[in-house]
Write an enzyme that holds these catalytic residues in place. Sequence first.
Site, PDB file in Angstrom:
ATOM      1  N   ASP A 176       0.855  -1.184   0.000  1.00  0.00           N
ATOM      2  CA  ASP A 176       0.000   0.000   0.000  1.00  0.00           C
ATOM      3  C   ASP A 176       0.896   1.241   0.000  1.00  0.00           C
ATOM      4  OD1 ASP A 176      -3.199   0.580   1.036  1.00  0.00           O
ATOM      5  OD2 ASP A 176      -1.756   2.228   1.093  1.00  0.00           O
ATOM      6  N   ILE A 177       0.549   2.214  -0.808  1.00  0.00           N
ATOM      7  CA  ILE A 177       1.388   3.401  -0.953  1.00  0.00           C
ATOM      8  C   ILE A 177       1.368   4.261   0.317  1.00  0.00           C
ATOM      9  CG2 ILE A 177      -0.338   4.950  -1.982  1.00  0.00           C
ATOM     10  CD1 ILE A 177       1.841   5.693  -4.062  1.00  0.00           C
ATOM     11  N   ASN A 219     -12.804  -3.152   2.714  1.00  0.00           N
ATOM     12  CA  ASN A 219     -13.675  -1.986   2.829  1.00  0.00           C
ATOM     13  C   ASN A 219     -14.675  -2.042   1.674  1.00  0.00           C
ATOM     14  OD1 ASN A 219     -12.233  -1.098   5.056  1.00  0.00           O
ATOM     15  ND2 ASN A 219     -10.833   0.129   3.827  1.00  0.00           N
ATOM     16  N   VAL A 224     -10.833   2.982  -3.497  1.00  0.00           N
ATOM     17  CA  VAL A 224     -10.466   2.451  -4.811  1.00  0.00           C
ATOM     18  C   VAL A 224     -11.450   1.336  -5.160  1.00  0.00           C
ATOM     19  CG1 VAL A 224      -8.689   1.287  -6.165  1.00  0.00           C
ATOM     20  CG2 VAL A 224      -8.032   3.043  -4.487  1.00  0.00           C
ATOM     21  N   HIS A 255     -10.194  -5.290  -3.177  1.00  0.00           N
ATOM     22  CA  HIS A 255      -8.880  -5.544  -2.588  1.00  0.00           C
ATOM     23  C   HIS A 255      -9.029  -5.958  -1.143  1.00  0.00           C
ATOM     24  CE1 HIS A 255      -9.870  -1.253  -2.277  1.00  0.00           C
ATOM     25  NE2 HIS A 255      -9.257  -1.265  -1.100  1.00  0.00           N
ATOM     26  N   HIS A 295      -7.014  -5.792   2.309  1.00  0.00           N
ATOM     27  CA  HIS A 295      -5.878  -5.212   3.025  1.00  0.00           C
ATOM     28  C   HIS A 295      -5.259  -6.297   3.907  1.00  0.00           C
ATOM     29  CE1 HIS A 295      -6.778  -0.827   2.364  1.00  0.00           C
ATOM     30  NE2 HIS A 295      -7.992  -1.306   2.180  1.00  0.00           N
TER      31      HIS A 295
END
Length: 112
Positions: free
Chosen positions: A30-31, A87, A96, A100, A102
């Site tokens: 993750d950025i 999420n 986003v 995905h 996390h």
Amino acid sequence: MTDCVFCRIIARQHAADIEYEDDAVLAFKDIYPKAPVHLLIVPKRHIASVMALAPGDAEVVGRCVLAAKSLGEAKGFAERGYRLRLNCGPEGGQVVYHLHVHFLAGTRPSGV
Ligand code: 5GP
Ligand code: ZN
């Protein structure tokens, strides 16, 4: 060219630190990490969110969780544990819209 940033990462059109890849799944850092280890595990095929899942997506969702298990073992968290989080939609905090998971590890979560 897609405007989905995770599809762009999958297509190597957008840089990311890739940590895992197989035929169905990609995982990358993750950025903006929220834990010492914070990875995003995504299906390679674009699925917008949990709300967009169809019965035929069951396997790829399972593959994402199995990729999390592999990453947990590879990164030394098989015993210590980690948190997996999806999420879902606006009130779920999803920003986003490419499904995905996390993967958060190295810290003990304080709440749910
Ligand atoms: P969400 O809130 O949708 O569940 O989480 C989206 C996550 O994607 C956030 O934690 C955010 O930091 C991460 N993210 C957004 N854009 C990028 C990007 O371009 N590259 C990477 N590696 N992560 C991103
Ligand atoms: Zn996408």
